[in-house]
Design a protein around this motif. Structure first.
Motif, short mmCIF file in Angstrom:
data_model
loop_
_atom_site.label_atom_id
_atom_site.label_comp_id
_atom_site.label_asym_id
_atom_site.label_seq_id
_atom_site.Cartn_x
_atom_site.Cartn_y
_atom_site.Cartn_z
N ARG A 82 0.83 -1.20 0.00
CA ARG A 82 0.00 0.00 0.00
C ARG A 82 0.88 1.26 0.00
O ARG A 82 0.60 2.23 0.71
CB ARG A 82 -0.98 -0.05 1.19
N TYR A 95 -5.61 7.67 8.00
CA TYR A 95 -5.84 6.21 7.91
C TYR A 95 -7.34 5.94 7.89
O TYR A 95 -7.83 5.14 7.10
CB TYR A 95 -5.18 5.57 9.14
N TYR A 145 -7.27 -10.80 6.12
CA TYR A 145 -7.34 -10.14 4.81
C TYR A 145 -8.15 -11.01 3.83
O TYR A 145 -8.01 -10.87 2.62
CB TYR A 145 -5.95 -9.88 4.25
N HIS A 178 -11.78 -8.20 11.35
CA HIS A 178 -10.73 -7.20 11.13
C HIS A 178 -11.33 -5.96 10.48
O HIS A 178 -10.98 -4.83 10.82
CB HIS A 178 -9.64 -7.81 10.23
N GLN A 246 -6.73 1.62 19.78
CA GLN A 246 -5.62 2.05 18.91
C GLN A 246 -5.79 3.49 18.44
O GLN A 246 -4.85 4.29 18.49
CB GLN A 246 -5.49 1.14 17.68
N HIS A 266 -1.93 -2.64 20.85
CA HIS A 266 -1.90 -1.21 20.45
C HIS A 266 -2.00 -0.32 21.69
O HIS A 266 -1.00 0.19 22.15
CB HIS A 266 -2.99 -0.82 19.43
N ASP A 318 4.02 -5.98 14.18
CA ASP A 318 2.72 -5.70 13.55
C ASP A 318 2.85 -5.72 12.02
O ASP A 318 2.08 -5.06 11.32
CB ASP A 318 2.16 -4.36 14.03
N SER A 323 -0.42 -0.12 8.19
CA SER A 323 0.05 0.73 9.28
C SER A 323 1.45 0.38 9.77
O SER A 323 2.01 1.13 10.59
CB SER A 323 -0.93 0.62 10.46
#
Ligand code: NIG
Ligand code: FE
Length: 407
Positions: A82, A95, A145, A178, A246, A266, A318, A323
């Motif tokens: 990304r 974000y 994902y 997610h 987070q 987080h 992570d 991110s």
């Protein structure tokens, strides 16, 4: 009685990270460590070595041995990257804004759904080889994902295969909650039904997940929705953990504590009451300075409160395409010190002992102690603080997983 070792490391400085050894880093200088059947069979000062026979002896020439690193929070398996989103964020997009516009996690979901298992495996292993070259011997890998049963299973299969073939310990985590997949737009509760009634039962039946995770955030799922996910996990005997507080304070940490979660992760927006609930539930705080850094977050996780209430602090890369596109655990040690105020000793503990704890692996790995797995990294350094101090310029000499040396 003569002790028999498969391998004996001598003339090593040992950062055991064993809290029962009353020295910084649990250090034993001029030490020796004997391995038998993949486990640590003897550890102590060279001068105390009993009579022994060893099939192989490694003279470490005063190098430091640490426990193999434990990366306890990763999204290692994904397709694409990304970088364009990174550019957009540098120009001022947030974000959250990118996520709401269908970019962010969802763009990775589309690419991951389209990729076959062998391609996902290949790409993940490239990233993993980078991590292994910096001492990782245990890694947690999340799904999340796929966001449909087929792709979530595909991701978890890849993670399991990595654990079989890549000489590394893999813990798998199902992260169906997610993000909301596009086909469930405006129907988050229907998607949570799918996660609870179809995905968790099937994944539990296939034995594909060691734990269940979720993302509790205003751009993801509410505490009420995560509660349902946790209940389903509980029904199938799977431990839980949570991406919590987070980007904002949602109350996910207390919910996780209620379910006896392994960890909350987080935690930039956590408050003292939440920290107390973690202490009471025996949870680990998994802190992720990579995501903090990339998202240019300014609110830091309250590490003084974790210290005050005795909540162990783990660190992880992570590793993910949004991110935290990071494959360097050593960089994470540095960031934990410079950005969050960890001591170098806390940072090393975070990537070893506390990481292992957050995965329920304290009996197996994370410290150099008798009977634990011989998961070791050997470093050309003069002091363990160097692992947090340098960015680059640290040489790893050897690494062993279950007593077996790898590339
Ligand atoms: O841990 N917070 C949610 N999940 C990931 C980011 C995933 C992504 O952006 O692709 C994280 O930061
Ligand atoms: Fe994450």
């Amino acid at each position: 009685m003569t002790l028999q070792f498969d391998t004996l490391f001598i003339n090593a400085n040992l950062a055991t990270m064993n809290p029962d050894i009353d020295a910084p880093y649990g250090a034993i200088e001029n030490g020796a460590l004997g391995v038998k059947n993949g486990r640590i069979a003897w550890i102590g000062a060279v001068r105390d070595l009993p009579e022994y026979r060893a099939s192989k002896t490694h003279d470490c020439d005063n190098a430091w041995i640490t426990p193999g690193f434990v990366d306890c929070h990763t999204h290692l398996i994904f397709e694409g990257n990304r970088a364009k989103e990174f550019e957009a964020r540098l120009k001022g997009d947030s974000y959250e804004k990118i996520a709401k516009a269908g970019g962010g996690i969802i763009s990775t979901v589309n690419a991951t759904r389209a990729m076959r298992e062998s391609g996902l495996y290949h790409d993940a292993v490239l990233r993993l080889s980078d991590m292994k070259s910096q001492g990782i011997t245990t890694i947690e890998i999340k799904s999340g994902y796929g966001l449909n049963l087929e792709t979530e299973i595909k991701m978890l299969n890849v993670a399991k295969k990595i654990g079989e073939y890549e000489n590394v310990r893999v813990c798998t985590t199902f992260l169906g909650a997610h993000a909301l997949p596009p086909e469930y737009k405006d129907r988050p509760d229907d998607y949570i039904d799918l996660v609870c009634n179809d995905m968790i039962p099937k994944i539990a039946e296939l034995g594909l997940a060691d734990a269940v995770d979720g993302f509790c955030e205003n751009i993801a799922f509410s505490t009420a929705q995560i509660r349902r996910v946790f209940k389903a996990a509980q029904k199938y005997g799977l431990p839980v953990k949570l991406h919590a507080e987070q980007l904002s304070h949602q109350g996910g940490t207390k919910l996780a504590a209620e379910f006896g979660a392994l960890s909350a992760d987080h935690l930039e927006y956590i408050d003292e009451d939440d920290v107390k609930s973690m202490a009471k539930a025996g949870m680990v705080a998994v802190l992720l300075p990579g995501a903090f850094y990339y998202l240019k977050e300014t609110q830091k996780p309250p590490i003084d409160l974790f210290r005050k209430h005795g909540v162990p602090m783990a660190l992880a890369t992570d590793c993910n395409p949004g991110s935290s596109p990071i494959t360097s655990p050593l960089l994470i040690l540095n960031m934990a010190c410079t950005l969050f105020g960890f001591t170098p000793e806390e940072a090393l503990a975070g990537m070893t002992r506390e990481g292992a704890k957050s995965l329920g692996l304290s009996q197996k790995t994370g410290t150099l102690e008798i009977n634990k797995s011989a998961d070791l990294a050997i470093w050309a350094i003069e002091h363990p603080a160097e692992l947090s101090y340098w960015v680059g310029n640290v040489t790893i000499l050897n690494r062993f997983y279950q007593g077996k040396e790898y590339e």
